[in-house]
Design an enzyme around this catalytic site. Sequence first.
Site, PDB file in Angstrom:
ATOM      1  N   SER A  43     -16.349  11.015   3.733  1.00 13.06           N
ATOM      2  CA  SER A  43     -16.158  11.573   2.406  1.00 13.06           C
ATOM      3  C   SER A  43     -17.487  12.019   1.821  1.00 13.06           C
ATOM      4  O   SER A  43     -18.498  11.323   1.990  1.00 13.06           O
ATOM      5  CB  SER A  43     -15.538  10.498   1.506  1.00 13.06           C
ATOM      6  OG  SER A  43     -15.583  10.892   0.169  1.00 13.06           O
ATOM      7  N   ILE A  49     -24.172   3.419   2.351  1.00 12.07           N
ATOM      8  CA  ILE A  49     -24.842   2.368   1.571  1.00 12.07           C
ATOM      9  C   ILE A  49     -26.360   2.592   1.538  1.00 12.07           C
ATOM     10  O   ILE A  49     -27.023   2.260   0.560  1.00 12.07           O
ATOM     11  CB  ILE A  49     -24.471   0.964   2.086  1.00 12.07           C
ATOM     12  CG1 ILE A  49     -24.937  -0.102   1.097  1.00 12.07           C
ATOM     13  CG2 ILE A  49     -25.057   0.685   3.451  1.00 12.07           C
ATOM     14  CD1 ILE A  49     -23.928  -1.102   0.733  1.00 12.07           C
ATOM     15  N   VAL A  51     -28.823   1.209   2.955  1.00  3.88           N
ATOM     16  CA  VAL A  51     -29.739   0.113   3.302  1.00  3.88           C
ATOM     17  C   VAL A  51     -29.348  -0.345   4.708  1.00  3.88           C
ATOM     18  O   VAL A  51     -28.352   0.107   5.245  1.00  3.88           O
ATOM     19  CB  VAL A  51     -29.683  -1.066   2.302  1.00  3.88           C
ATOM     20  CG1 VAL A  51     -30.388  -0.722   1.027  1.00  3.88           C
ATOM     21  CG2 VAL A  51     -28.247  -1.494   2.051  1.00  3.88           C
ATOM     22  N   LYS A  82     -41.064  -3.571  15.435  1.00  3.53           N
ATOM     23  CA  LYS A  82     -40.876  -4.901  14.830  1.00  3.53           C
ATOM     24  C   LYS A  82     -40.912  -5.981  15.918  1.00  3.53           C
ATOM     25  O   LYS A  82     -40.100  -5.952  16.842  1.00  3.53           O
ATOM     26  CB  LYS A  82     -39.515  -4.905  14.110  1.00  3.53           C
ATOM     27  CG  LYS A  82     -39.069  -6.268  13.615  1.00  3.53           C
ATOM     28  CD  LYS A  82     -37.704  -6.214  12.932  1.00  3.53           C
ATOM     29  CE  LYS A  82     -37.204  -7.626  12.639  1.00  3.53           C
ATOM     30  NZ  LYS A  82     -35.843  -7.660  12.125  1.00  3.53           N
ATOM     31  N   THR A 347     -28.965  -8.859  11.231  1.00  7.39           N
ATOM     32  CA  THR A 347     -27.952  -8.943  12.286  1.00  7.39           C
ATOM     33  C   THR A 347     -26.764  -7.990  12.117  1.00  7.39           C
ATOM     34  O   THR A 347     -25.916  -7.911  13.005  1.00  7.39           O
ATOM     35  CB  THR A 347     -27.416 -10.386  12.366  1.00  7.39           C
ATOM     36  OG1 THR A 347     -27.212 -10.882  11.042  1.00  7.39           O
ATOM     37  CG2 THR A 347     -28.368 -11.273  13.114  1.00  7.39           C
ATOM     38  N   ILE A 349     -26.285  -4.593  11.931  1.00  2.00           N
ATOM     39  CA  ILE A 349     -26.133  -3.452  12.845  1.00  2.00           C
ATOM     40  C   ILE A 349     -25.849  -3.982  14.257  1.00  2.00           C
ATOM     41  O   ILE A 349     -25.029  -3.431  14.994  1.00  2.00           O
ATOM     42  CB  ILE A 349     -27.380  -2.549  12.798  1.00  2.00           C
ATOM     43  CG1 ILE A 349     -27.491  -1.928  11.388  1.00  2.00           C
ATOM     44  CG2 ILE A 349     -27.324  -1.461  13.856  1.00  2.00           C
ATOM     45  CD1 ILE A 349     -28.764  -1.142  11.143  1.00  2.00           C
TER      46      ILE A 349
HETATM   47  P1  FAD Z   1     -21.406   2.538   4.559  1.00  2.00           P
HETATM   48  O1  FAD Z   1     -22.808   2.911   4.833  1.00  2.00           O
HETATM   49  O2  FAD Z   1     -21.054   2.066   3.188  1.00  2.00           O
HETATM   50  O3  FAD Z   1     -20.510   3.804   4.911  1.00  2.00           O
HETATM   51  C1  FAD Z   1     -19.202   3.951   4.439  1.00  2.00           C
HETATM   52  C2  FAD Z   1     -18.673   5.300   4.861  1.00  2.00           C
HETATM   53  O4  FAD Z   1     -17.289   5.370   4.545  1.00  2.00           O
HETATM   54  C3  FAD Z   1     -19.336   6.496   4.163  1.00  2.00           C
HETATM   55  O5  FAD Z   1     -19.598   7.503   5.113  1.00  2.00           O
HETATM   56  C4  FAD Z   1     -18.266   7.002   3.195  1.00  2.00           C
HETATM   57  O6  FAD Z   1     -18.340   8.384   2.979  1.00  2.00           O
HETATM   58  C5  FAD Z   1     -17.008   6.632   3.969  1.00  2.00           C
HETATM   59  N1  FAD Z   1     -15.834   6.518   3.088  1.00  2.00           N
HETATM   60  C6  FAD Z   1     -15.621   5.606   2.120  1.00  2.00           C
HETATM   61  N2  FAD Z   1     -14.420   5.855   1.518  1.00  2.00           N
HETATM   62  C7  FAD Z   1     -13.887   6.940   2.147  1.00  2.00           C
HETATM   63  C8  FAD Z   1     -12.682   7.687   1.986  1.00  2.00           C
HETATM   64  N3  FAD Z   1     -11.782   7.368   1.066  1.00  2.00           N
HETATM   65  N4  FAD Z   1     -12.471   8.734   2.802  1.00  2.00           N
HETATM   66  C9  FAD Z   1     -13.379   9.077   3.758  1.00  2.00           C
HETATM   67  N5  FAD Z   1     -14.524   8.405   3.963  1.00  2.00           N
HETATM   68  C10 FAD Z   1     -14.779   7.345   3.158  1.00  2.00           C
HETATM   69  N6  FAD Z   1     -28.089  -4.449   8.372  1.00  2.00           N
HETATM   70  C11 FAD Z   1     -29.039  -4.628   9.296  1.00  2.00           C
HETATM   71  O7  FAD Z   1     -28.748  -4.599  10.488  1.00  2.00           O
HETATM   72  N7  FAD Z   1     -30.333  -4.846   8.914  1.00  2.00           N
HETATM   73  C12 FAD Z   1     -30.701  -4.942   7.628  1.00  2.00           C
HETATM   74  O8  FAD Z   1     -31.877  -5.104   7.335  1.00  2.00           O
HETATM   75  C13 FAD Z   1     -29.687  -4.821   6.634  1.00  2.00           C
HETATM   76  N8  FAD Z   1     -29.981  -4.928   5.322  1.00  2.00           N
HETATM   77  C14 FAD Z   1     -28.968  -4.831   4.398  1.00  2.00           C
HETATM   78  C15 FAD Z   1     -29.247  -5.052   3.059  1.00  2.00           C
HETATM   79  C16 FAD Z   1     -28.221  -5.007   2.110  1.00  2.00           C
HETATM   80  C17 FAD Z   1     -28.511  -5.275   0.673  1.00  2.00           C
HETATM   81  C18 FAD Z   1     -26.910  -4.688   2.521  1.00  2.00           C
HETATM   82  C19 FAD Z   1     -25.795  -4.594   1.518  1.00  2.00           C
HETATM   83  C20 FAD Z   1     -26.633  -4.456   3.847  1.00  2.00           C
HETATM   84  C21 FAD Z   1     -27.649  -4.554   4.799  1.00  2.00           C
HETATM   85  N9  FAD Z   1     -27.384  -4.382   6.141  1.00  2.00           N
HETATM   86  C22 FAD Z   1     -28.370  -4.556   7.072  1.00  2.00           C
HETATM   87  C23 FAD Z   1     -26.050  -4.001   6.584  1.00  2.00           C
HETATM   88  C24 FAD Z   1     -26.008  -2.508   6.872  1.00  2.00           C
HETATM   89  O9  FAD Z   1     -26.405  -1.774   5.754  1.00  2.00           O
HETATM   90  C25 FAD Z   1     -24.610  -2.100   7.230  1.00  2.00           C
HETATM   91  O10 FAD Z   1     -24.082  -2.970   8.195  1.00  2.00           O
HETATM   92  C26 FAD Z   1     -24.606  -0.733   7.843  1.00  2.00           C
HETATM   93  O11 FAD Z   1     -25.317   0.170   7.073  1.00  2.00           O
HETATM   94  C27 FAD Z   1     -23.218  -0.247   8.032  1.00  2.00           C
HETATM   95  O12 FAD Z   1     -22.658   0.261   6.854  1.00  2.00           O
HETATM   96  P2  FAD Z   1     -21.252   0.922   7.008  1.00  2.00           P
HETATM   97  O13 FAD Z   1     -21.380   2.086   7.914  1.00  2.00           O
HETATM   98  O14 FAD Z   1     -20.282  -0.129   7.376  1.00  2.00           O
HETATM   99  O15 FAD Z   1     -20.857   1.372   5.533  1.00  2.00           O
END
Ligand code: FAD
Length: 505
Positions: A43, A49, A51, A82, A347, A349
């Site tokens: 989307s 996120i 981070v 790292k 952890t 990723i």
């Molecule tokens: P997101 O990045 O949130 O992606 C969600 C996706 O879903 C987006 O593309 C969005 O467009 C899509 N989407 C949402 N709703 C819809 C919809 N209705 N229709 C179509 N698409 C939609 N991990 C590490 O390994 N090392 C770290 O140092 C680390 N630090 C972190 C620090 C914090 C504070 C947090 C919160 C997390 C951290 N993480 C870390 C975890 C890491 O950020 C996530 O595991 C990783 O970025 C994966 O995110 P994601 O892809 O699951 O979600």
Amino acid sequence: MGEQTTPIKRFVIVGGGTAGWIAATTLGRIFQHSDVSIELVESEQVGVIGVGEATVPLFVDFLRRSGIDEADFIRRTQATFKWGIEFVDWRRQGESYLHTFGDIGRSIDGHDFYQIWLKARAQGDPTPLLDHSPEAVLASQNKFYLPFKAAGTPLANVRYALHLDATLVSRYLSEYAQSLGVKRTVGHVQEVQKNDAGYIQSLRLEGGQRIEGEFFIDCSGFQGLLIEQSLNAGYESWSRYLPCDRAVTVPSAKAAVTTAHTIATARAAGWSWRIPLQQRHGNGYVYASKFIGDEQAARELLASLDTEPLAEPRVIPFTSGIRRKVWDKNCLALGLAQGFLEPLESTAIHLVSKSLAHFIRFFPGTDCSERLQREFNRRLYQDYCEIRDFLVLHYCTTERSDTPFWRACQQMEMPDSLADKLSLFREQGNLLPGVEDFFQPSSWQMVLTGMGVMPAHYNRTVDALDYSALARSLAAGKEAIGKAAAMQPSHDEFINTYCKAELRE
Ligand code: FAD
């Protein structure tokens, strides 16, 4: 032979964050030359996120397995190297220790190195455990080199990970996965359509387009658009063990020297990270909202920066835990949609890749066998518990009592599995490594030693070794590591010659 099941021909991934694009790259690579189609929907209204900037060595393995050129990836994601994490002020204020990747020392005549070190310590040898870890010595001198270039030295088998810019990683993997044949669709999923058996059949996007699939991967972030909002998988919260429930993050300017490790500093109501990238730092404060408000946390974070902030602080709420069913029917949840463990040991990723490895091992047909689902869910749950226990270890062994948060940590409920592990360790330094554990004994030994937790005595079989020969071997091992490390380039020199980032416009 069981009944034949039809092969899945059509995968749909929802979400284009790190999790979505790692899934697309992994499946894209496997099915590159087949008739299996993979479509990723993301989307434009909901951002990633942004981070998730510190990794573990298995991420480097993921790049290699995927056929990605490491130097090219580093240049385009602003990455740095790292060796591990420096934990500052966790045991007591003013003390710090490193938790680095890789092994510590070498066994002698089949005796575990940690037991040998304990014996030497009992004999009065003051050498720190970490002087026998090549990664820790390289980190303390801020040196970097590639292990394959140091064949024949004690540095030949070191393990490293990367710090990276999360947004650039999604962009990089998006391009790469599409080059493998993955189809990218930009659209906002408005409705998840299921059949009578509760299996997801299709997604309806804003504007009316329908995307059909046989298997769906939910990478939609914390909301769990498919796994929770449509399939109601439920969530097991671990906030009684891990009380931090928010993070405030802010990027800051680059420092003169790029450290080859992450820094995790214990603070009044949690801890903060400092992650060096090539052109900026990522910073964040993970805290328990029961003990500190958002504004105070943001102020503490800003005051702790060693370079100027580059944006306004951003608050991210979370709950530590895991979906009750990560794989349910024809839907697998990955990344933030799957669960959350605070980023203390970087952890998250890794858990995306680990989930995909389990999924490939228990790869289903269109019937999505419940037996395969159960085994997948059981194993992943074990992975989460193992990492959870290791995170709790950092808190429950603190000697700090200067703030209500740290006093509460000393009183906190501990998972039975961790209590069991600690009581065994306290006798004579034994650990209970599981077959597929991510954190090997060396990790536990580094954190326990750093937190001042020592066994009552060593394993007496070590007494069978001649102590003076053993002492000579320890001294020689330490000297060899120190000499080899001193010959390597600094982290900045290495980056500048091998993989300097392209300047951003
Ligand atoms: P997101 O990045 O949130 O992606 C969600 C996706 O879903 C987006 O593309 C969005 O467009 C899509 N989407 C949402 N709703 C819809 C919809 N209705 N229709 C179509 N698409 C939609 N991990 C590490 O390994 N090392 C770290 O140092 C680390 N630090 C972190 C620090 C914090 C504070 C947090 C919160 C997390 C951290 N993480 C870390 C975890 C890491 O950020 C996530 O595991 C990783 O970025 C994966 O995110 P994601 O892809 O699951 O979600």
